[in-house]
Design a protein around this motif. Structure first.
Motif, PDB file in Angstrom:
ATOM      1  N   ASN A 294      52.295 116.883  71.722  1.00 20.70           N
ATOM      2  CA  ASN A 294      51.360 117.984  71.944  1.00 20.70           C
ATOM      3  C   ASN A 294      51.834 119.270  71.277  1.00 20.70           C
ATOM      4  O   ASN A 294      51.022 120.031  70.738  1.00 20.70           O
ATOM      5  N   MET A 295      53.148 119.525  71.280  1.00 19.17           N
ATOM      6  CA  MET A 295      53.656 120.695  70.554  1.00 19.17           C
ATOM      7  C   MET A 295      53.386 120.565  69.058  1.00 19.17           C
ATOM      8  O   MET A 295      53.011 121.530  68.389  1.00 19.17           O
ATOM      9  N   LEU A 296      53.563 119.352  68.531  1.00 16.20           N
ATOM     10  CA  LEU A 296      53.374 119.140  67.090  1.00 16.20           C
ATOM     11  C   LEU A 296      51.914 119.307  66.659  1.00 16.20           C
ATOM     12  O   LEU A 296      51.646 119.605  65.485  1.00 16.20           O
ATOM     13  N   LEU A 297      50.986 119.136  67.559  1.00 17.62           N
ATOM     14  CA  LEU A 297      49.595 119.415  67.218  1.00 17.62           C
ATOM     15  C   LEU A 297      49.418 120.889  66.849  1.00 17.62           C
ATOM     16  O   LEU A 297      48.603 121.234  65.991  1.00 17.62           O
ATOM     17  N   PHE A 298      50.184 121.760  67.508  1.00 14.81           N
ATOM     18  CA  PHE A 298      50.126 123.195  67.226  1.00 14.81           C
ATOM     19  C   PHE A 298      51.126 123.606  66.142  1.00 14.81           C
ATOM     20  O   PHE A 298      50.961 124.654  65.523  1.00 14.81           O
ATOM     21  N   LYS A 299      52.169 122.773  65.936  1.00 16.58           N
ATOM     22  CA  LYS A 299      53.220 123.092  64.951  1.00 16.58           C
ATOM     23  C   LYS A 299      53.435 121.879  64.042  1.00 16.58           C
ATOM     24  O   LYS A 299      54.497 121.250  64.069  1.00 16.58           O
ATOM     25  N   PRO A 300      52.413 121.497  63.261  1.00 16.75           N
ATOM     26  CA  PRO A 300      52.468 120.230  62.525  1.00 16.75           C
ATOM     27  C   PRO A 300      53.566 120.146  61.465  1.00 16.75           C
ATOM     28  O   PRO A 300      53.897 119.049  61.016  1.00 16.75           O
ATOM     29  N   ASP A 301      54.150 121.289  61.055  1.00 13.01           N
ATOM     30  CA  ASP A 301      55.178 121.268  60.007  1.00 13.01           C
ATOM     31  C   ASP A 301      56.592 121.396  60.552  1.00 13.01           C
ATOM     32  O   ASP A 301      57.533 121.572  59.771  1.00 13.01           O
ATOM     33  N   ASP A 302      56.751 121.326  61.880  1.00 11.89           N
ATOM     34  CA  ASP A 302      58.080 121.479  62.491  1.00 11.89           C
ATOM     35  C   ASP A 302      58.859 120.175  62.326  1.00 11.89           C
ATOM     36  O   ASP A 302      58.650 119.203  63.060  1.00 11.89           O
ATOM     37  N   GLN A 303      59.774 120.154  61.370  1.00 16.56           N
ATOM     38  CA  GLN A 303      60.495 118.929  61.039  1.00 16.56           C
ATOM     39  C   GLN A 303      61.427 118.492  62.160  1.00 16.56           C
ATOM     40  O   GLN A 303      61.581 117.287  62.405  1.00 16.56           O
ATOM     41  N   GLU A 304      62.041 119.441  62.848  1.00 12.90           N
ATOM     42  CA  GLU A 304      62.941 119.062  63.940  1.00 12.90           C
ATOM     43  C   GLU A 304      62.183 118.321  65.038  1.00 12.90           C
ATOM     44  O   GLU A 304      62.651 117.297  65.540  1.00 12.90           O
ATOM     45  N   LEU A 305      60.999 118.820  65.380  1.00 13.91           N
ATOM     46  CA  LEU A 305      60.205 118.132  66.394  1.00 13.91           C
ATOM     47  C   LEU A 305      59.761 116.753  65.913  1.00 13.91           C
ATOM     48  O   LEU A 305      59.729 115.791  66.685  1.00 13.91           O
TER      49      LEU A 305
ATOM     50  N   TYR B  63      53.034 120.768  78.580  1.00 11.28           N
ATOM     51  CA  TYR B  63      53.326 121.470  77.335  1.00 11.28           C
ATOM     52  C   TYR B  63      52.055 121.717  76.520  1.00 11.28           C
ATOM     53  O   TYR B  63      51.922 122.748  75.851  1.00 11.28           O
ATOM     54  N   GLY B  64      51.132 120.798  76.567  1.00  9.40           N
ATOM     55  CA  GLY B  64      49.876 120.997  75.848  1.00  9.40           C
ATOM     56  C   GLY B  64      49.126 122.203  76.375  1.00  9.40           C
ATOM     57  O   GLY B  64      48.582 123.006  75.593  1.00  9.40           O
ATOM     58  N   ALA B  65      49.066 122.362  77.705  1.00 12.90           N
ATOM     59  CA  ALA B  65      48.390 123.521  78.292  1.00 12.90           C
ATOM     60  C   ALA B  65      49.129 124.808  77.951  1.00 12.90           C
ATOM     61  O   ALA B  65      48.500 125.859  77.744  1.00 12.90           O
ATOM     62  N   MET B  66      50.458 124.746  77.902  1.00 15.61           N
ATOM     63  CA  MET B  66      51.243 125.936  77.529  1.00 15.61           C
ATOM     64  C   MET B  66      50.839 126.439  76.143  1.00 15.61           C
ATOM     65  O   MET B  66      50.528 127.615  75.954  1.00 15.61           O
TER      66      MET B  66
END
Length: 836
Positions: free
Chosen positions: A468-479, A391-394
């Motif tokens: 790794n997704m949250l590194l790109f989307k730090p404000d995504d509360q669901e994640l 997912y990080g590479a994606m």
């Protein structure tokens, strides 16, 4: 008169006997070997090595020889069964991948019970020179001659050549003479690299032989096919390491000419002699193998060396790798025909084409979920399994390219896949994943090999992927909420001593696989939780788990793998542990974690092949002419080695996830083996890359057939290649080119995520950029990384020469050729382009 004659005769006999030497020796300023003549033959009286300014001796010198003989070819069928510490017969019927290999490796030859063992101390000795000896022995089966000499180039080494002449027909095997029987109380470390390492004997044979959790108490013979470095070795408490090293070319060549010869068995390697005394031992030929069949009068000979190193096993390993098996010289042969940068760019196209990447979108629980087809073995699969990998590479590739084919057609569906994959009901498994794989026809998530739930899988597929997704989307509360579910479950499942279970039964919720410990970096999930959620309790728990792992894995050499279909044979999770400790050190600055990281990385060097010596010998692969170095296994890593790992049949893998971590380790330690192994795994591997897609095959034996049943591996390849290039850039620029690292990838190793935040290039903030039309380079040995300044007024081109020779090249920027340039071996240069 009679009396006087008899007395004279006696005096003459005594005088003659007195003229025979009582001792013979080999010695220089580094080593001493002294034999004495006894009623039983010539025995070693002293084995010593210079350490510092003092001589250190091995406690129980021997000199005993062993010849194995069998009139008939030994059976290849196992005669013994073995049980786990919990009493179950191993490996279990459901593990059919392992059943055949376990049977093969518990045959009488493999267990070293086959044939008649003829033990002797040689009767004849001849001192041919100061540093040369010859021993000779007649037995009923054969005559054995052994020549010993000190190597003038490597004065800690004794070169030995043994020659056997058969007196009758049958099967023969020579064992290297026992230099010393090392008492268990004198042992600090023993290893047959690629099979096991440890600091104590393990009475349970399954734990020792199948998992390497301790030293086997049986004198088993290991095959060269999974021996990463051909050198069994034992380190002692007085600071010496004794190793035995076969002459290069004695072991099998896995692709000798025009077809696979991976399964040939030329030499046996062991940490023990036939009497189960601790002593590194080489066997040649292997009893029952073709070269062991001799008729009366036929001869067989082989050459090897003993090495007495004044240091630990790692120093001894370096000697074998560099001095004997010429690892540095073979690295110098490597030249890429396609740059690593170009491979990443071409895989970008592969991954945005649903046909080539086998991308699927399915409906599940009201969401459209996306993943790639997985055509490998999964319990319950009807060719409908789907999986995502890195997912990080994606998110890195989508962010760096800005490609809507990724941002619109891949990422949203991959994120939905992750959300529905996680158990959210308020039960024993809340926060964990339902399974790695989705079965589209039966609409359910499953694990690889049975209805199990593993805490390590929670770390991988909840914590690492969502982190790794949250590194790109730090404000995504669901994640964030989902990450917390996983973190809390890891806390709940953590045992009082800091460890976790290997797995739980999905139906009964009871712990299973109690015969093995979870000596894997499961604690890493809590590092993710601490970094993202900023709750100190997660760091406290991560440290508790890490402390347990240091005591139970790092200090003992016991590790576990993550592949369920291989019953968790030790694998790339060992390399991942090194990066896990390094990341924990970055958070805490606790020196213990840095040292644990270095030790893990050193142990992981024994998961990298260092033989055979690569050359320019012409070979043919599926009708294509190749030079040996192009397909040579040296420099490649295992998926899992050991006696029932995939490396035995399929060879090593191309997924060199450890490459970036090894470059970081070189930066920390300045140990050349880390940088050389990283580069040998990454550079010049074009013979394994599918020319149509630029996706490398997974297993060595597949050569260049591409992704095959594993299309999702392309994401891991994008991930590890990026990690390697950025690690090299930071190292070669002395920290002037650096980008923040995210979390490691799930499962396959320690490579990390980039592109979620700006890095620094020569003091300026810049973000990673992938634009295949901006720059062209005409030499594939030269890779490049692009970064755009935060003000968007500059583009930095970070040029890397990935060759051991200087590289000339021309760079073309936006279709405008620049002047030719040259970079030194493994050099770096940063160009600054002004953006209009």
């Amino acid at each position: 008169m009679k009396y006087l004659l008899s007395l004279a005769s006696i005096l003459f006999t005594v005088s003659s006997f007195a003229q025979k030497p009582k001792t013979v020796s080999l010695s220089n300023d580094r080593i001493q070997l002294v034999w004495e003549s006894t009623a039983n033959g010539w025995r070693l009286q002293k084995v010593a090595a210079q350490k510092g300014k003092q001589w250190q001796t091995l406690a129980k010198p021997s000199g005993e020889n062993t010849l194995l003989y069998a009139a008939e070819k030994p059976s290849d069928k196992p005669e013994t069964t073995f049980k786990t510490i919990t009493g179950q017969e191993f490996p279990g019927k459901e593990y059919h991948y392992q059943t055949a290999q376990w049977a093969e490796t518990t045959s009488p030859v493999a267990l070293n019970t086959a044939g008649q063992a003829i033990h002797f101390f040689p009767k004849e000795a001849k001192q041919a020179g100061k540093n040369s000896l010859t021993f000779r022995q007649e037995t009923d089966a054969a005559t054995v001659s052994t020549e010993w000499s000190i190597d003038p180039k490597f004065p800690q080494d004794v070169v030995v050549k043994q020659t056997l002449t058969a007196k009758k027909g049958g099967y023969f095997s020579l064992a290297s003479p026992t230099l010393a029987d090392i008492p268990e109380q004198n042992l600090t470390w023993a290893t047959v690299p690629g099979y096991f390492q440890g600091n104590k004997l393990q009475p349970n044979f399954v734990l020792a032989y199948a998992y390497g959790h301790g030293i086997p108490t049986l004198p088993v013979l290991y095959r060269e096919r999974c021996a990463s470095t051909l050198s069994p070795m034992i380190s002692t408490k007085n600071g010496l390491t004794l190793s035995v090293i076969p002459e290069p070319g004695l072991a099998r060549d896995p692709w000798a000419n025009d077809k696979i010869t991976q399964l040939d068995w030329n030499i046996g390697l062991s940490h023990m002699n036939r009497k189960a005394q601790l002593s590194p031992t080489l066997y040649f030929p292997v009893l029952g193998e073709p070269k062991s069949a001799l008729k009366s009068g036929e001869t067989v000979s082989y050459t090897f060396r003993y090495s007495l190193t004044d240091g630990d096993w790692f120093k001894a390993l370096n000697h074998t790798v560099y001095d004997i098996y010429q690892f540095k010289e073979t690295l110098a042969l490597r030249k890429s025909k396609q740059s690593l940068t170009d491979r990443i760019q071409k895989m970008h196209h592969y991954l945005t084409d649903p046909k080539t990447s086998l991308w699927n979108v399915e409906e599940f629980e009201g969401k459209k979920i996306g993943a790639q087809s997985y055509l490998g073995g999964v319990v319950g699969s009807n060719k409908d399994a789907m999986k995502n990998s890195d997912y990080g590479a994606m998110w890195m590739l989508a962010t760096a390219t800005g490609d809507p084919l990724l941002t619109n057609n891949v990422l949203p569906y991959a994120e939905n896949f992750k959300l529905v994959q996680q158990e959210t009901a308020d039960n024993f498994f809340k926060g964990a994943v339902e399974g790695q794989y989705y079965l589209a026809k039966s609409k359910k998530f499953v694990e690889e090999w049975g209805a199990v739930v593993e805490p390590i899988a929670l770390t991988y597929y909840t914590m690492l992927d969502i982190g790794n997704m949250l590194l790109f989307k730090p404000d995504d509360q669901e994640l964030k909420d989902r990450l917390r579910f996983g973190a809390e479950r890891l806390l709940t499942w953590q045992k009082p001593d800091g460890s976790w279970a290997v797995a739980y039964d999905k139906q009964t919720e009871k712990e299973i696989f109690k015969d093995i410990q979870d000596v894997r970096p499961t604690f890493y999930g809590l590092i993710v939780a601490n970094r993202i959620l900023k709750d100190p309790k997660y760091l406290t728990a991560a440290r508790k788990g890490a402390d347990w792992l240091i005591k139970n894995a790092v200090e003992t050499g016991s590790f576990l793998g993550v592949c369920g279909d291989a019953r968790y044979a030790p694998d790339f999770a060992t390399g991942q542990s090194a990066q896990a400790f390094l990341d924990l050190y970055d958070l805490t600055r606790d020196e213990r974690y840095k040292q644990a990281a270095i030790t893990c990385a050193k142990i992981y060097t024994t998961s990298i092949y260092t033989h055979p010596i690569a050359s320019r010998k012409p070979k043919t692969v599926n009708g294509t002419p190749r030079e040996d170095w192009e397909i040579n296994q040296s420099g490649l890593s295992f998926e899992h080695g050991g006696i029932f790992g995939s490396a035995g049949r399929h060879g090593p893998i191309q997924l060199a996830s450890h490459a970036g971590m090894f470059i970081r380790m070189y930066g920390l330690t300045k140990e050349p083996i880390f940088a050389d192994m990283a580069r040998a795994g990454a550079i010049g591997r074009d013979a394994f890359v599918d020319p149509k897609t630029s996706v490398a095959s997974y297993y060595w034996q597949a050569m260049n057939r591409g992704a095959g049943p594993y299309p999702h591996h392309a994401w891991w390849q994008v991930g590890w290649l990026t990690d390697y290039l950025l690690a090299e850039a930071e190292l070669r620029s002395n920290g002037k080119v650096t980008f923040p690292r995210g979390f490691v990838t799930p499962k396959v190793g320690p490579h990390q995520t980039y592109g979620f935040a700006a890095g620094t290039v020569n003091g300026e903030k810049a973000k990673l950029l992938i634009d295949e039309n901006r720059v062209k380079i005409d030499n594939p040995s030269v890779d490049y990384i692009l970064a755009q300044s935060e003000k968007q007024n500059k583009t930095f081109v970070i040029l890397l020469n990935n060759s051991a020779q200087p590289s000339d090249f021309q760079i073309t920027v936006s279709d405008k050729p620049a002047s030719r340039k040259q970079l030194p071996p493994f050099g770096l240069e940063v160009l600054t382009l002004e953006n209009k």
